[in-house]
Each structure stands twice: as structure tokens, then as C-alpha cells.
Motif scaffolding. Structure first.
Motif, PDB file in Angstrom:
ATOM      1  N   MET A  48     -11.567 -58.219  25.016  1.00  0.00           N
ATOM      2  CA  MET A  48     -12.898 -58.839  24.976  1.00  0.00           C
ATOM      3  C   MET A  48     -13.959 -57.864  25.456  1.00  0.00           C
ATOM      4  O   MET A  48     -15.063 -57.790  24.887  1.00  0.00           O
ATOM      5  CB  MET A  48     -12.898 -60.105  25.831  1.00  0.00           C
ATOM      6  N   THR A 103     -17.230 -56.353  23.359  1.00  0.00           N
ATOM      7  CA  THR A 103     -18.586 -56.415  23.908  1.00  0.00           C
ATOM      8  C   THR A 103     -19.232 -55.031  23.928  1.00  0.00           C
ATOM      9  O   THR A 103     -20.394 -54.858  23.540  1.00  0.00           O
ATOM     10  CB  THR A 103     -18.554 -56.999  25.328  1.00  0.00           C
ATOM     11  N   THR A 142     -19.147 -65.749  24.674  1.00  0.00           N
ATOM     12  CA  THR A 142     -17.739 -65.721  25.083  1.00  0.00           C
ATOM     13  C   THR A 142     -17.235 -67.058  25.632  1.00  0.00           C
ATOM     14  O   THR A 142     -16.097 -67.134  26.073  1.00  0.00           O
ATOM     15  CB  THR A 142     -17.518 -64.639  26.160  1.00  0.00           C
ATOM     16  N   ARG A 176     -13.344 -67.641  26.419  1.00  0.00           N
ATOM     17  CA  ARG A 176     -12.873 -67.729  27.802  1.00  0.00           C
ATOM     18  C   ARG A 176     -12.150 -69.046  28.065  1.00  0.00           C
ATOM     19  O   ARG A 176     -11.222 -69.099  28.869  1.00  0.00           O
ATOM     20  CB  ARG A 176     -14.037 -67.533  28.777  1.00  0.00           C
TER      21      ARG A 176
END
Length: 342
Positions: free
Chosen positions: A89, A93, A106, A110
Motif C-alpha cells: 500500500m 501511495t 485507503t 485498511r
């Protein structure tokens, strides 16, 4: 024609807003502000993400929140560790930031990751902690090393000094000979950059002589530097690759620095390999981080000031990680049930 080409070139230069322009040197510094090992990991994560997106006919740049959540779920289905998914992740980003694009939201990803962690915990496969190297463990590991060989001398210095510094494996791998200064009292080691030292201020840690020569950080490091000097190596990286014939240098497949500097991964391999040779229980649980965790555990047990422990090992003041190590060390020595009359 040359005049047109020149004018066209000038016009294209004029079209560039100087307020938005970055020189190549600025780009290089921004790029290199992220450790090389992290850049390599992110590159691999990004490559896997883009391939998955192509296979699933999804856009990867920019990626949507739904795409990110679906990819996280895909990694969970592949039984990836939560830390691996977190890094993926982060890589996604960073790739968006590099392309001057807003990263995907996110929140959904998450949520999927939290559920994956719960599933791992239910299956008895929660967060794995590196097993701490204790003083007893350290002595057992050192005793297995053949210091008649150059690899044995290197491994002894790496394990002993790594423990004595409370160092991260990346910090050990990054050490240069110029970072070491011997004094009448012992050895001063300068860590020029670390994970929590974003401004690269560095820190210098003092390692005194200790009573046992085999586990004395000053003597074991001096022995290793003497072995390097005998091979006319008096500058550059401290810890270097050694092949099975006892030769220093770069890996035959060409990866790594030309100087032969070892990697953080190699530090973990050396620690685990030595633990296995020593016949330690759960040797597979030992890693490069075991030295750092062991330093925190053992110094705390000896009643050392937590602030001094933190400053020595490069933890931030009030570090939750260090507090966790100390709490683990205290679970028997300072147990809430001790002497309550049960």
C-alpha cells in the motif's frame, strides 16, 4: 532549419514554468532520500500491482479506492503477511505521489487489512516477533564460530557489535571503517543515518571494553579490522561479503555494491545461521532484529536507565517499540500476580 530548431527549442524552454521545474540533482536527492533497500522493495511491490491491474483490466495510475481494496483482498487471499500488504500500500501511495497524482483513498483497503489481521490471529498466526538474543545465547552463538577463518572473525564481530550497539541490521550493513574510532576506553561508533533519524543527524555510541574477550565489542571489532588490513582493506565498508573460498568482494551474480558491502538481509542470514549452528531452540525465530531486541531486554534486566538504553540504541524518546520490549522482559520478573497470596 537550424534557426527554426533553435527557436523551437527556446520556445519549449520558455514554456516550462521555472517554479515547477526540478533539476536533475534535486530529483536525484529526492529519489535517494528513500533508502535503497526500500526503493527496491517498493519497485517490486509496484511491479506486482501493475501486473495484477493489467490482468484484471483495472487502471493502476491513477488507481481507485476500490482497486486498492480489491488488491489488498487479493494479497490476503494469497496469505501474505500484514506487513507485506502494508508495504504494498505504501508503494502504491509513493508511486502516485511521484507521478503528481492524488493517491487512492485507503479506508476500504485498511478495513480489508484489519479483517485479514483478525483472520491471521484466529488461526494462531499473529504478529511474529524476533526472538531476543540474550547474553547466554550470544555466548553460545560466538562459541560455534571458527575464528581461524575470515568468515568466522567477521561473523563474530558482526554479532557481538550488533548486540552491543543495539543496532538495526541496516545500520550494521551501512557502517564504514571511517565510522569507527578506538580510544583508551573502548570504541566509538558513529551511526550516520537510521530509520528514525530522518534528518541524518547521526549519533555516536560508545562501546567499552568488556571482561570476556570473545564477546568484547572492542576486541572483536579490532580483530576483524586487522583481518581486513591484512588484505590491504583499510577503508570502505566494515562488513563485507565473503565467498566460500574466503575471498572478499562482490557477489558473482553482480548484485550489491561493487565494494562488497553486505546487505541488511545478509545480517539476518548470518544471525539465523549462527543460531542454528549453536543448536538453539526455535532457531528459525532468530533474525537480524534479534540482536537489537536482545540488547534492550538484557540491559533493562540489569537495571539500566531506560533513557540511556533508548539513546544508546537510537530509539526515539518514549518509543512504543522499546516499551514493548521492556514489557516483554518484565512479564515474569515483575508479574502482577507475584506475591499476591494466591
Amino acid at each position: 532549419m537550424n534557426e527554426i530548431a533553435t527557436r523551437g527549442s527556446a520556445e519549449s524552454v520558455d514554456a516550462i514554468d521555472p517554479n515547477e521545474h526540478l533539476s536533475e540533482s534535486a530529483r536525484r536527492r529526492i529519489r535517494e532520500s528513500v533508502p535503497a533497500s526500500t526503493r527496491r522493495a517498493y519497485a517490486g511491490d509496484w511491479s506486482r500491482f501493475t501486473l495484477w491491474c493489467i490482468d484484471n483490466q483495472r487502471s493502476y495510475l491513477p488507481a481507485t479506492a476500490a482497486t486498492l481494496a480489491e488488491y489488498v483482498s487479493h494479497l490476503a487471499d494469497e496469505d501474505k503477511a500484514s506487513s507485506t500488504i502494508e508495504r504494498a500500500m505504501a508503494a502504491i501511495t509513493v508511486a502516485h505521489a511521484t507521478a503528481d497524482l492524488p493517491p487512492p483513498n485507503t479506508r476500504a483497503a485498511r478495513a480489508a487489512l484489519r479483517r485479514h489481521r483478525a483472520e491471521l490471529a484466529s488461526a494462531g498466526r499473529g504478529l511474529r516477533k524476533a526472538k531476543a538474543v540474550t547474553i547466554t545465547t550470544l555466548r553460545a552463538m560466538v562459541d560455534t564460530l571458527d575464528i581461524a577463518t575470515i568468515a568466522g572473525v567477521r561473523d563474530r564481530a558482526l554479532i557481538v557489535v550488533g548486540f552491543a550497539l543495539g543496532a538495526r541490521r541496516s545500520e550494521l550493513a551501512a557502517l564504514n571503517i571511517a565510522d569507527l574510532a578506538f580510544t583508551d576506553d573502548g570504541l566509538q561508533v558513529t551511526i550516520r543515518r537510521s530509520k528514525t533519524d530522518k534528518e541524518s543527524r547521526g549519533r555516536t555510541t560508545a562501546l567499552p571494553y568488556t571482561s570476556r574477550p570473545a564477546t568484547c565489542p572492542v576486541r572483536t571489532m579490532q580483530a576483524w579490522l586487522d583481518a581486513l588490513a591484512a588484505r590491504r582493506e583499510t577503508s570502505g565498508p566494515v562488513f563485507r561479503r565473503i565467498d566460500r573460498h574466503g575471498n572478499l568482494g562482490r557477489a558473482p551474480h553482480g548484485r550489491g555494491e561493487s565494494s562488497g558491502r553486505i546487505t541488511g538481509q545478509a545480517v539476518a542470514i548470518i544471525v539465523r545461521r549462527t543460531a542454528l549452528r549453536a543448536g538453539l531452540d526455535a532457531a528459525s525465530a532468530f533474525s537480524g532484529h534479534s540482536l537489537r531486541r536482545g540488547f534492550a531486554t538484557e540491559t533493562h534486566r540489569q537495571g539500566k536507565n531506560p533513557l540511556r538504553i533508548a539513546r544508546h540504541g537510537g530509539w526515539k524518546d518514549g518509543s512504543a517499540t522499546l516499551a514493548g520490549y521492556i514489557e516483554d522482559a518484565d512479564q515474569w520478573e515483575d508479574n502482577a500476580l507475584t506475591d499476591v497470596g494466591l
